[in-house]
Design a protein around this motif. Structure first.
Motif, PDB file in Angstrom:
ATOM      1  N   LEU A  47      43.319 -17.802  25.435  1.00  0.00           N
ATOM      2  CA  LEU A  47      42.090 -17.011  25.469  1.00  0.00           C
ATOM      3  C   LEU A  47      40.885 -17.916  25.675  1.00  0.00           C
ATOM      4  O   LEU A  47      40.885 -19.077  25.233  1.00  0.00           O
ATOM      5  N   GLN A  48      39.870 -17.376  26.335  1.00  0.00           N
ATOM      6  CA  GLN A  48      38.639 -18.143  26.548  1.00  0.00           C
ATOM      7  C   GLN A  48      37.439 -17.274  26.177  1.00  0.00           C
ATOM      8  O   GLN A  48      37.360 -16.109  26.567  1.00  0.00           O
ATOM      9  N   ILE A  49      36.525 -17.909  25.470  1.00  0.00           N
ATOM     10  CA  ILE A  49      35.323 -17.213  24.996  1.00  0.00           C
ATOM     11  C   ILE A  49      34.107 -18.077  25.290  1.00  0.00           C
ATOM     12  O   ILE A  49      34.112 -19.281  24.988  1.00  0.00           O
ATOM     13  N   PRO A  50      33.026 -17.514  25.884  1.00  0.00           N
ATOM     14  CA  PRO A  50      32.931 -16.143  26.401  1.00  0.00           C
ATOM     15  C   PRO A  50      33.538 -16.046  27.792  1.00  0.00           C
ATOM     16  O   PRO A  50      33.957 -17.051  28.359  1.00  0.00           O
ATOM     17  N   SER A  51      33.546 -14.847  28.353  1.00  0.00           N
ATOM     18  CA  SER A  51      34.045 -14.692  29.719  1.00  0.00           C
ATOM     19  C   SER A  51      32.962 -15.065  30.730  1.00  0.00           C
ATOM     20  O   SER A  51      33.264 -15.481  31.849  1.00  0.00           O
ATOM     21  N   ASP A  66      19.876 -21.594  30.978  1.00  0.00           N
ATOM     22  CA  ASP A  66      18.895 -22.326  31.770  1.00  0.00           C
ATOM     23  C   ASP A  66      19.272 -23.783  31.860  1.00  0.00           C
ATOM     24  O   ASP A  66      19.820 -24.374  30.909  1.00  0.00           O
ATOM     25  N   MET A  67      18.976 -24.364  33.001  1.00  0.00           N
ATOM     26  CA  MET A  67      19.235 -25.786  33.236  1.00  0.00           C
ATOM     27  C   MET A  67      18.625 -26.627  32.117  1.00  0.00           C
ATOM     28  O   MET A  67      17.492 -26.388  31.691  1.00  0.00           O
ATOM     29  N   GLY A  68      19.400 -27.602  31.639  1.00  0.00           N
ATOM     30  CA  GLY A  68      18.924 -28.474  30.576  1.00  0.00           C
ATOM     31  C   GLY A  68      19.396 -28.055  29.198  1.00  0.00           C
ATOM     32  O   GLY A  68      19.371 -28.858  28.263  1.00  0.00           O
ATOM     33  N   GLN A  69      19.825 -26.804  29.070  1.00  0.00           N
ATOM     34  CA  GLN A  69      20.336 -26.345  27.781  1.00  0.00           C
ATOM     35  C   GLN A  69      21.747 -26.853  27.558  1.00  0.00           C
ATOM     36  O   GLN A  69      22.435 -27.300  28.487  1.00  0.00           O
ATOM     37  N   MET A  70      22.188 -26.756  26.322  1.00  0.00           N
ATOM     38  CA  MET A  70      23.555 -27.101  25.967  1.00  0.00           C
ATOM     39  C   MET A  70      24.412 -25.835  26.002  1.00  0.00           C
ATOM     40  O   MET A  70      23.940 -24.739  25.681  1.00  0.00           O
ATOM     41  N   VAL A  71      25.678 -26.015  26.399  1.00  0.00           N
ATOM     42  CA  VAL A  71      26.609 -24.889  26.365  1.00  0.00           C
ATOM     43  C   VAL A  71      27.949 -25.373  25.833  1.00  0.00           C
ATOM     44  O   VAL A  71      28.352 -26.520  26.079  1.00  0.00           O
ATOM     45  N   THR A  72      28.600 -24.527  25.074  1.00  0.00           N
ATOM     46  CA  THR A  72      29.948 -24.817  24.574  1.00  0.00           C
ATOM     47  C   THR A  72      30.879 -23.716  25.034  1.00  0.00           C
ATOM     48  O   THR A  72      30.632 -22.535  24.779  1.00  0.00           O
ATOM     49  N   LEU A  73      31.922 -24.111  25.718  1.00  0.00           N
ATOM     50  CA  LEU A  73      32.948 -23.177  26.167  1.00  0.00           C
ATOM     51  C   LEU A  73      34.144 -23.314  25.235  1.00  0.00           C
ATOM     52  O   LEU A  73      34.575 -24.433  24.928  1.00  0.00           O
ATOM     53  N   ASN A  74      34.665 -22.171  24.812  1.00  0.00           N
ATOM     54  CA  ASN A  74      35.719 -22.167  23.808  1.00  0.00           C
ATOM     55  C   ASN A  74      37.050 -21.716  24.389  1.00  0.00           C
ATOM     56  O   ASN A  74      37.110 -20.762  25.167  1.00  0.00           O
ATOM     57  N   GLY A 123      41.359 -27.836  14.668  1.00  0.00           N
ATOM     58  CA  GLY A 123      42.741 -27.558  15.029  1.00  0.00           C
ATOM     59  C   GLY A 123      42.951 -26.200  15.637  1.00  0.00           C
ATOM     60  O   GLY A 123      44.081 -25.783  15.843  1.00  0.00           O
ATOM     61  N   SER A 124      41.857 -25.487  15.932  1.00  0.00           N
ATOM     62  CA  SER A 124      42.030 -24.171  16.544  1.00  0.00           C
ATOM     63  C   SER A 124      41.451 -24.161  17.954  1.00  0.00           C
ATOM     64  O   SER A 124      42.169 -24.423  18.900  1.00  0.00           O
ATOM     65  N   TYR A 125      40.154 -23.886  18.093  1.00  0.00           N
ATOM     66  CA  TYR A 125      39.545 -23.864  19.412  1.00  0.00           C
ATOM     67  C   TYR A 125      39.481 -25.273  20.013  1.00  0.00           C
ATOM     68  O   TYR A 125      39.169 -26.240  19.322  1.00  0.00           O
ATOM     69  N   PHE A 126      39.742 -25.310  21.307  1.00  0.00           N
ATOM     70  CA  PHE A 126      39.534 -26.523  22.104  1.00  0.00           C
ATOM     71  C   PHE A 126      38.248 -26.270  22.895  1.00  0.00           C
ATOM     72  O   PHE A 126      38.153 -25.284  23.615  1.00  0.00           O
ATOM     73  N   THR A 127      37.254 -27.142  22.714  1.00  0.00           N
ATOM     74  CA  THR A 127      35.946 -26.843  23.292  1.00  0.00           C
ATOM     75  C   THR A 127      35.551 -27.841  24.371  1.00  0.00           C
ATOM     76  O   THR A 127      35.927 -29.025  24.320  1.00  0.00           O
ATOM     77  N   LEU A 128      34.789 -27.324  25.313  1.00  0.00           N
ATOM     78  CA  LEU A 128      34.129 -28.149  26.331  1.00  0.00           C
ATOM     79  C   LEU A 128      32.633 -27.950  26.139  1.00  0.00           C
ATOM     80  O   LEU A 128      32.132 -26.828  26.216  1.00  0.00           O
ATOM     81  N   LYS A 129      31.942 -29.054  25.882  1.00  0.00           N
ATOM     82  CA  LYS A 129      30.499 -29.003  25.686  1.00  0.00           C
ATOM     83  C   LYS A 129      29.819 -29.714  26.846  1.00  0.00           C
ATOM     84  O   LYS A 129      30.256 -30.807  27.266  1.00  0.00           O
ATOM     85  N   ILE A 130      28.775 -29.096  27.350  1.00  0.00           N
ATOM     86  CA  ILE A 130      27.977 -29.716  28.407  1.00  0.00           C
ATOM     87  C   ILE A 130      26.549 -29.804  27.888  1.00  0.00           C
ATOM     88  O   ILE A 130      25.927 -28.805  27.525  1.00  0.00           O
ATOM     89  N   GLN A 131      26.037 -31.045  27.812  1.00  0.00           N
ATOM     90  CA  GLN A 131      24.694 -31.261  27.284  1.00  0.00           C
ATOM     91  C   GLN A 131      24.080 -32.506  27.915  1.00  0.00           C
ATOM     92  O   GLN A 131      24.554 -33.617  27.654  1.00  0.00           O
ATOM     93  N   PRO A 132      23.023 -32.320  28.714  1.00  0.00           N
ATOM     94  CA  PRO A 132      22.433 -31.061  29.155  1.00  0.00           C
ATOM     95  C   PRO A 132      23.127 -30.527  30.398  1.00  0.00           C
ATOM     96  O   PRO A 132      23.781 -31.269  31.122  1.00  0.00           O
ATOM     97  N   THR A 133      22.967 -29.249  30.646  1.00  0.00           N
ATOM     98  CA  THR A 133      23.565 -28.652  31.840  1.00  0.00           C
ATOM     99  C   THR A 133      22.693 -28.904  33.072  1.00  0.00           C
ATOM    100  O   THR A 133      21.481 -29.108  32.971  1.00  0.00           O
ATOM    101  N   ALA A 134      23.347 -28.872  34.227  1.00  0.00           N
ATOM    102  CA  ALA A 134      22.695 -29.032  35.522  1.00  0.00           C
ATOM    103  C   ALA A 134      23.115 -27.871  36.420  1.00  0.00           C
ATOM    104  O   ALA A 134      24.120 -27.198  36.149  1.00  0.00           O
ATOM    105  N   PRO A 159      41.859 -17.014  31.243  1.00  0.00           N
ATOM    106  CA  PRO A 159      41.245 -16.253  32.338  1.00  0.00           C
ATOM    107  C   PRO A 159      39.973 -16.865  32.879  1.00  0.00           C
ATOM    108  O   PRO A 159      39.446 -16.383  33.880  1.00  0.00           O
ATOM    109  N   GLY A 160      39.477 -17.902  32.238  1.00  0.00           N
ATOM    110  CA  GLY A 160      38.291 -18.580  32.736  1.00  0.00           C
ATOM    111  C   GLY A 160      37.000 -18.101  32.094  1.00  0.00           C
ATOM    112  O   GLY A 160      36.903 -16.972  31.613  1.00  0.00           O
ATOM    113  N   THR A 161      36.023 -19.009  32.064  1.00  0.00           N
ATOM    114  CA  THR A 161      34.648 -18.680  31.677  1.00  0.00           C
ATOM    115  C   THR A 161      33.765 -18.969  32.877  1.00  0.00           C
ATOM    116  O   THR A 161      33.750 -20.091  33.389  1.00  0.00           O
ATOM    117  N   ARG A 162      33.038 -17.936  33.296  1.00  0.00           N
ATOM    118  CA  ARG A 162      32.114 -18.124  34.417  1.00  0.00           C
ATOM    119  C   ARG A 162      30.788 -18.602  33.859  1.00  0.00           C
ATOM    120  O   ARG A 162      30.132 -17.885  33.098  1.00  0.00           O
TER     121      ARG A 162
END
Lengths: 115, 110
Positions: free
Chosen positions: B5-9, B14-22, B72-83, B103-106
């Motif tokens: 599962l991936q959260i969110p879908s 905004d550019m420069g913000q941080m995002v975490t994909l779960n 030990g649960s979610y595997f996360t990808l963090k992007i900081q800062p975003t471009a 299913p991917g996170t757009r």
């Protein structure tokens, strides 16, 4: 560098027709080879895999693929397609010698089956 | 079959913000992966992770990217800062041998 080529971006066939989706890879040794299918808004699902042995491997839903070392190919086939087979199909190769290694994907072939 | 599962879908930032994909991997899997797919292009490997460590990463895995599995649960990808060029669909996979994909996170970076 390793690469995977799927020369057909789109394939359109009528329901009940046979199908071949082409895949060629470039790699110095025989890699692990996979076909995945992606339905809209879903993750990739593995159809079949080849590690070694019989070059023709059977997968789910009537799909099969044939490995050819001389041609560096791993084409996917189905004898009779159904409308529900409409999806995007990806050929992939596993890096290195481990199954758990990173996958290199082709660009995908979008299959459209019409009634 | 096993589900990843991936959260969110879909995430818009905004550019420069941080995002975490779960990513919620298959429960007994030990290897974890992130792949990136820009619209109309092929899926490309970013990174894989095992036993709390990055095993391999591609040139696409920029310094702004990081991965972890903190509890030990979610595997996360963090992007900081975003471009802007980080806009893509990010797929998570988990494996004991064969990789199972979510299913991917757009991600849309404005």
């Amino acid at each position: 560098a390793q690469s995977v080529t799927q020369p057909d971006a789109r394939v359109t066939v009528s329901e009940g027709a046979s199908l071949q989706l082409r895949c060629k890879y470039s790699y110095s040794a025989t890699p692990y080879l996979f076909w995945y299918v992606q339905y809209p808004r879903q993750g990739l699902q593995m159809l079949l895999k080849y590690y070694s042995g019989d070059p023709v491997v059977q997968g789910v839903n009537g799909f099969e693929a044939e490995f050819s070392k001389s041609d560096s190919s791993f084409h996917l086939r189905k004898a009779s397609v159904h409308w529900s087979d409409s999806a995007v199909y990806f050929c992939a190769v596993s890096e290195g010698t481990q199954v758990v290694g990173q996958l290199t994907f082709g660009s995908g072939t979008r299959l459209q089956v019409y009634a | 079959g096993p589900k990843v599962l991936q959260i969110p879908s879909h995430q818009i930032i905004d550019m420069g913000q941080m995002v975490t994909l779960n990513c919620d991997p298959v429960s007994n899997h030990l290897y974890f992966y992130w792949y990136k797919q820009i619209l109309g292009q092929q899926m490309e490997f970013l990174v894989n992770f095992y036993n709390g460590k990055v095993m391999e990463k591609s040139k696409l895995f920029k310094d702004q990217f990081s991965v972890e599995r903190p509890d030990g649960s979610y595997f996360t990808l963090k992007i900081q800062p975003t471009a802007l060029e980080d806009s893509a669909v990010y797929f998570c996979a988990s494996s004991l041998g064969e990789q199972y994909f979510g299913p991917g996170t757009r991600l849309t970076v404005l």
